[in-house]
Structure formats: C-alpha cells, structure tokens
Design a protein around this motif. Structure first.
Motif, short mmCIF file in Angstrom:
data_model
loop_
_atom_site.label_atom_id
_atom_site.label_comp_id
_atom_site.label_asym_id
_atom_site.label_seq_id
_atom_site.Cartn_x
_atom_site.Cartn_y
_atom_site.Cartn_z
N SER A 190 -1.74 -8.16 0.86
CA SER A 190 -0.74 -7.24 1.39
C SER A 190 -0.03 -6.53 0.24
O SER A 190 -0.34 -5.40 -0.07
N SER A 191 0.93 -7.21 -0.39
CA SER A 191 1.57 -6.76 -1.62
C SER A 191 1.93 -5.27 -1.69
O SER A 191 1.49 -4.56 -2.59
N PRO A 192 2.76 -4.81 -0.77
CA PRO A 192 3.21 -3.41 -0.85
C PRO A 192 4.27 -3.25 -1.95
O PRO A 192 4.65 -4.23 -2.58
N ASN A 193 4.71 -2.02 -2.15
CA ASN A 193 5.70 -1.78 -3.19
C ASN A 193 7.04 -1.43 -2.56
O ASN A 193 7.11 -0.64 -1.62
N GLY A 201 -3.78 1.21 3.35
CA GLY A 201 -4.44 0.36 2.36
C GLY A 201 -3.81 -1.03 2.38
O GLY A 201 -4.49 -2.05 2.35
N HIS A 202 -2.48 -1.06 2.48
CA HIS A 202 -1.80 -2.35 2.56
C HIS A 202 -2.10 -3.03 3.89
O HIS A 202 -2.14 -4.25 3.97
N LEU A 203 -2.31 -2.22 4.93
CA LEU A 203 -2.67 -2.81 6.22
C LEU A 203 -4.03 -3.51 6.10
O LEU A 203 -4.21 -4.62 6.56
N1 ARG Z 1 1.45 -3.65 -5.30
C1 ARG Z 1 0.09 -3.30 -5.57
C2 ARG Z 1 -0.30 -2.03 -4.82
O1 ARG Z 1 0.37 -1.64 -3.90
C3 ARG Z 1 -0.88 -4.39 -5.17
C4 ARG Z 1 -0.69 -5.71 -5.88
C5 ARG Z 1 -1.91 -6.56 -5.85
N2 ARG Z 1 -1.74 -7.81 -6.50
C6 ARG Z 1 -1.66 -8.03 -7.81
N3 ARG Z 1 -1.49 -9.25 -8.25
N4 ARG Z 1 -1.82 -7.05 -8.67
O2 ARG Z 1 -1.29 -1.44 -5.16
#
Ligand code: ARG
Length: 645
Positions: A190-193, A201-203
């Motif tokens: 998942s890992s959104p910003n 893409g996060h979905l």
């Molecule tokens: N936050 C990043 C993005 O939205 C994804 C992070 C993925 N995980 C990691 N450990 N780099 O693209």
C-alpha cells in the motif's frame, strides 16, 4: 522419525524459489523447485527396497499436497532404480492428459547422466519402465503407465481422493495449508504518501499485498503487514509553513477544515514556487522539523493524521489490515546504517553526493544527497537493516509498481554486497520486489476520471458498491432481503469485483478498469464466482439435510467421472496455494477458483443429480467441500463470500 533427518529449517530452505517470480509465467515454474524438499528430506530415510511410504508422513508434511506426496513415492523408486545417482530429484508435474493425472519426468534427464556408465538401461523408455516398476506400494496411486520417452504417468486413486476430502471436511481446510520453509515475513504494501493522492497504483499495491499476506498467514507464516507511508521529506517544510499561514489556529484544525489534502498540497506548492520569502521559510521549517522542534513536529503529526484518516477509510472498506511504520520511523537508524556501509567500503563520493555503485547499472544509488540529507534509498536501506536485525524477517516482500524495480534491485544488491543478505537467491533471509503494471482507462491511457483528475479511491469503491446494489435490486430474490442484507451483499459483490478484476491478471500486465466488465455476472468475474458459491449453499439448504451431521456419518464415493474430476481439483487446492505463495502470484489462485467453479457447474452439477439421488449424501458432501474450498479462496483473495443471491 523422519524429522531427525531434516536439514536445518533456515537459512537452508528446502524449497528453492524463483529468482524473479514476476518474470516467469505461472506455467513455467519448474516443479523441480517445489519438489527438491521432499527428495532431500528423504535421502537419508529411504532404503533400497521398495516400501510403503504412506506411513512415513510426518507432521511437517502437507497432507493435502498431491505433488509432494507423489514426489516422496517417486523418490523411493529413484533410489532403487539408480542407487549410485544420489543427487537426482523427483520431477513431478500435474498433467491433464488421458494417460494420467500426474507425471514423473525424470527418465530422460537420468538417461543422459547414466548413459555410458554400463547400466542395464538401453534408453529413456527403459529407465521409465524401471522407475514405474520400482514404485513402492501406495494408497495414493491407482495405476501407472509409461508413455513416449519414459514419462511415468500415474492415475490418482479415487478412494484416496475421497478419503482426503472427507478428512478435510472433518479436520478443517487448515490441514491443507502449505508448509513453507520460513517463519516470518514482512509484506511492505500500500504505502501511499502523506498529503499526496492515494492513487490506483496504491490500490493495486493494497489489494495484491493484502492477498499475499493472507496467503502467507494461511501458511502459518508470521506476517508483518507494513505500511511504509511516505511521511518524511522536504515537502513537509512547505506544508507546515502553509498550514501556519492558512490556519493561525492550526492546532485545532481538522480534516474538514483543510478539506482535501491534495488540494492543500497543490496550493502550498504553488506558494512555494512563486514566493521566495515563503520558500525560505519552508526550507527553515524542514531544518526545524528535522531538528525535532516541538511545534514543527506537532504540525507534521497533524498533517499525517489527516492523511491517515483518509487512507483508513479505503482500508476499512477493503477490509485490509496494515501497521504503519512510515519512512520517518527509520530515520534514527540511517546514520549508523550509512556508517556501516561506508566502513565496509561500499560508499563512494560522487559529485558531492555519497553513492553506492552497482555492477552493470550506470547510475549509482545515492545514499546521502549533496546537501547532506537522506532520501528514499537511505530510508529503504535502514528499513531492511531494521527488518532483518530487529524484526528478524526471513523474507521481505515489497509490492509496488514495476517502475520501482530498478530502485529495489539496486538496494537489494547493495545489501548483498554488505553481507546482510546471502548472495544466492534461494537462501534466506531474502528480499523480493513484487512489481505490477498500470491500471488503464477505456482509452488505453492511465486510469483517470472524465475531467482528467485522478480518481479518488473512496469514490471508486462507492461506485462499485452502488452499481452492484442497482444490479442486485433488479433480481427478484432481493425483494426478500432486509436493507442490511442488501447493503452487505452489495458491498461484498462490489468490492469483491474490484479486487478480483485486479488479482486475476498476472500482476505484471497492465489491465483496463471497466465497471461493466467486472460487475458482469457471466465470465471470469467475482460476481459470477460469488453467485456460484451462493448456489452451492442453496443446494445444501434445499436438501433439508444437516450437513454437519453428514460430515460425521456420510461417506464420499467418487463414482461418476465428473465427481472424480471435481474431487481431484479440490485436492489440488493445497499445491496451488503453495505455488501462489512461493511465486507471489495471486492470479494462480484466481485461475484455480474459476476452474473449480466451472468444473462444479458445467461438469459435476450438470451431470450428477444431487438432491433426491441415490448418491445424495456423498454428493452433498462434495458440494460442501467445494463450498469450503471456494470460501477459503475468497478469503485468501480478500473477498467476502455471499451465501444467497
Ligand atoms: N511511498 C512509495 C510510493 O508511493 C511506495 C513505498 C514502497 N515501499 C518502500 N519500502 N519503498 O511510491
């Protein structure tokens, strides 16, 4: 007993995984890899005389896994057939041919090894014959034959299939869960910003990552579900300053006041780009934030909290559990990690920055920027260090779009050079990047809404639910449901449709987002599958029989050919989940589920009368077993099953 001969569980796994699982198609995954285990474990335990191996199963064995069971049997035969060849591993594969259900493909390879060594064999067919002849007696195999250049075909005993299914119905489907050679995994998904949009893409990452986590959890792996949110970086200076400016009472500001954080982000960026005084302040804010100044920390935490509640709305709808450990969490670890890498001679000076060069890649991995700041890569290095040393993860899995493949490739290789990870890909601990393709709109371009704005995920899920609700209301039966039932079924079907449309494709391919297609009740869709499941439940209900009672007293008999086909497919669940886990490919499970539903409907249910037939009890139990396996598949895919339609 056998357990005494097991090699150490880790880091010398008995399974060997594909190096780039996302590159190979599911069908190209060598059975060998999956079977090494069985053979290696048997080497010391087998003798030269054929013996019954059915008694040799240990707790470790996957009782439902046909391939593994067969591998053990063929291993015994191979030891007898070629006692001098100690490193031969049984190659067993499922086959849908008319000669059998599974095949042992060792003869040709063996022949090229022993040719000229003065053995009794004349060529691959005679090796195949010997392998067949030396098969120890086993309740699993009904008959065997040799075809072509020595393929040994086996037909699986229908009594054994029936018995295995019956045991599963009594002991639970967990008895069919894979046994994997590691105990703990991190799935980073998942890992959104923060303050940026959570896009499709996060979905995808959320849906795929959740499924992988579920499959590993089902396999008794301790999974750390990590949300590596982007919650650190220079943009926060700008956001914080903008917050102070717009909301003098910022401490009380809530999501409703700020409104949409993305718009807030855009507005602050505009301010940053156009006003040098603001820019200067924003840059100082970064320094203050990073220095731990309480006021700045507080404002930062507040912005994160607003984003978080937005993300959580998506996770709640999707039923996804995640534990946030954002980029900021790893900050304190970065300096030591960079020091260790520097001490090991990996870090070099390049144009003012500090970088790691990776063989064969012409850009270096920047680990300290020229302004002395850390970046995405330094955080990922620290995160790996933490996950390996503090969290004792044996497999770290990253689910992001394929665009980040090179980043992860470089980070992983730096870790190998540092000696944190073994050089061999089949050893633990290990790291894998699970890449996926784009979500496309009808126009073949990146998925957007009509006004070319990005799609808000909550809106997208609402639409899926509303559309499925509208379609359900059209159905006669829906009139009998309560409003709560309608809501619940509409959600299950709507969200299930979105997830399944994503998961059924090989994750590397781009796929087109189309509501009409994914909500169609015909074809390979969640709707079709959920309806098929509901229909099975209704067959059992309508029989008026107590299925729990039948499980205890009834017996499954696979008489009709289509009963046998269904039974065999049910039993293959175990090896399919293992393959999906090992190669991190959810589509393998989707394909299995779709085929199960097709076999049930088009073969079994079309040709074998259930209710009112002489075989009613056995057939009801088969219906129940199909329902059980389907529900487990749904569960692993994060889809909520539906019991009536
Ligand atoms: N936050 C990043 C993005 O939205 C994804 C992070 C993925 N995980 C990691 N450990 N780099 O693209």
């Amino acid at each position: 007993m056998l357990a005494l001969f097991l090699p150490p569980a880790s880091p010398s796994p008995f399974l060997s995984f594909n190096r780039f699982p996302h590159i190979s198609s599911p069908s190209s995954i060598p059975t060998t890899d999956l079977l090494r285990a069985a053979s290696r474990r048997l080497v010391s335990a087998t003798t030269k005389t054929p013996q019954s191996v059915s008694t040799m199963a240990t707790e470790e064995d996957n009782v439902g896994n046909i391939k593994r069971q067969l591998a053990k049997i063929f291993d015994v035969s191979l030891r007898t057939t070629v006692p001098d060849e100690t490193d031969v591993e049984p190659l067993v594969a499922a086959c849908a041919g008319k000669f059998g259900d599974y095949q042992c493909n060792n003869a040709m390879g063996l022949w090229s090894k022993i040719k000229g060594k003065g053995t009794q064999f004349r060529g691959p067919p005679s090796v195949g014959q010997a392998i067949m002849k030396n098969l120890p007696p086993s309740e699993i195999i009904e008959s065997s034959s040799v075809a072509g250049p020595g393929f040994v075909n086996v037909v699986i005993s229908k009594n054994w299939i029936a018995k295995s299914i019956q045991n599963m119905l009594i002991d639970g489907i967990e008895t069919w869960s894979p046994r994997l050679p590691f105990k703990r995994a991190v799935v980073d998904f998942s890992s959104p910003n923060i303050a940026k949009e959570m896009h499709v893409g996060h979905l995808r990452s959320t849906i795929i990552g959740d499924t992988l986590a579920r499959m590993l959890e089902f396999s008794n792996v301790d999974v750390l579900r990590r949300n590596h949110v982007g919650d650190w970086g220079t943009q926060f200076g700008m956001l914080i300053e903008f917050l102070f400016e717009k909301f003098p009472n910022w401490e009380e500001v809530t999501e409703t006041a700020i409104g949409d954080l993305q718009t807030f982000y855009k507005a602050s960026k505009q301010r940053f780009d156009s006003d040098p005084v603001f820019k200067e302040k924003a840059q100082q804010a970064v320094v203050l934030l990073q220095g731990g100044e309480p006021k700045y920390r507080k404002a930062w935490a507040q912005i994160c909290e607003i984003s978080r509640s937005e993300f959580n709305r998506v996770y709640e709808r999707l039923g996804v559990q995640l534990e946030e450990k954002g980029e900021s969490f790893y900050n304190p670890y970065i300096p030591n990690v960079i020091k260790e890498l520097t001490d090991k001679g990996l870090v070099e000076e390049s144009q003012g920055a500090r970088v790691i060069f990776i063989d064969g890649i012409n850009i270096p991995l920047i680990v300290v920027k020229s302004d002395g700041g850390f970046n995405y890569a330094s955080t990922d290095l620290a995160a790996i260090w933490y996950r390996l040393n503090e969290e004792k993860a044996e497999w770290i899995i990253y689910v992001t779009d394929v665009g980040q493949q090179q980043h992860f490739d470089m980070v992983f290789r730096a870790c190998k050079r540092a000696g944190w990870l073994p050089l061999e890909d089949n050893k633990y601990p290990k790291t894998t990047h699970v890449g996926f393709g784009l979500v496309l709109g009808e126009d073949g371009k990146r998925f957007r809404t009509r006004n070319t704005e990005v799609v808000r995920l909550v809106d997208l899920l609402d639409e899926a639910k509303n559309r499925s609700k509208a379609a359900l209301i059209e159905r006669e039966k829906a009139a009998e449901w309560t409003e709560a039932e309608l809501e619940q079924i509409a959600e299950a079907v709507g969200y299930g449709a979105v997830k399944y449309a994503d998961l059924k494709n090989n994750r590397l391919t781009n796929y087109t987002f189309n509501f009409d297609q994914m909500l169609n009740d015909k074809g390979n869709t969640a709707v079709y599958l959920l309806y098929a499941h509901a229909r099975i439940c209704s067959i059992i209900r309508k029989s008026g029989k107590n299925i729990e009672e039948l499980k205890k007293t009834g017996t499954i008999v696979l008489e009709h050919e289509d009963e046998r086909v269904l039974g065999l497919h049910l039993l293959q669940f175990a090896e399919v989940v293992e393959e999906a886990c090992t190669n991190l490919l959810p589509n393998v499970l989707c394909e299995y589920l779709y085929n199960l539903s097709e076999i049930f409907t088009k073969k079994f249910y079309s040709n074998c009368q259930v209710v009112g037939s002489a075989q009613e009890t056995s057939r009801l139990l088969l219906c129940e077993a199909t329902g059980t396996v389907m529900r487990k598949c749904f569960h692993l895919l994060g889809i909520v099953p539906v019991y009536k339609i």
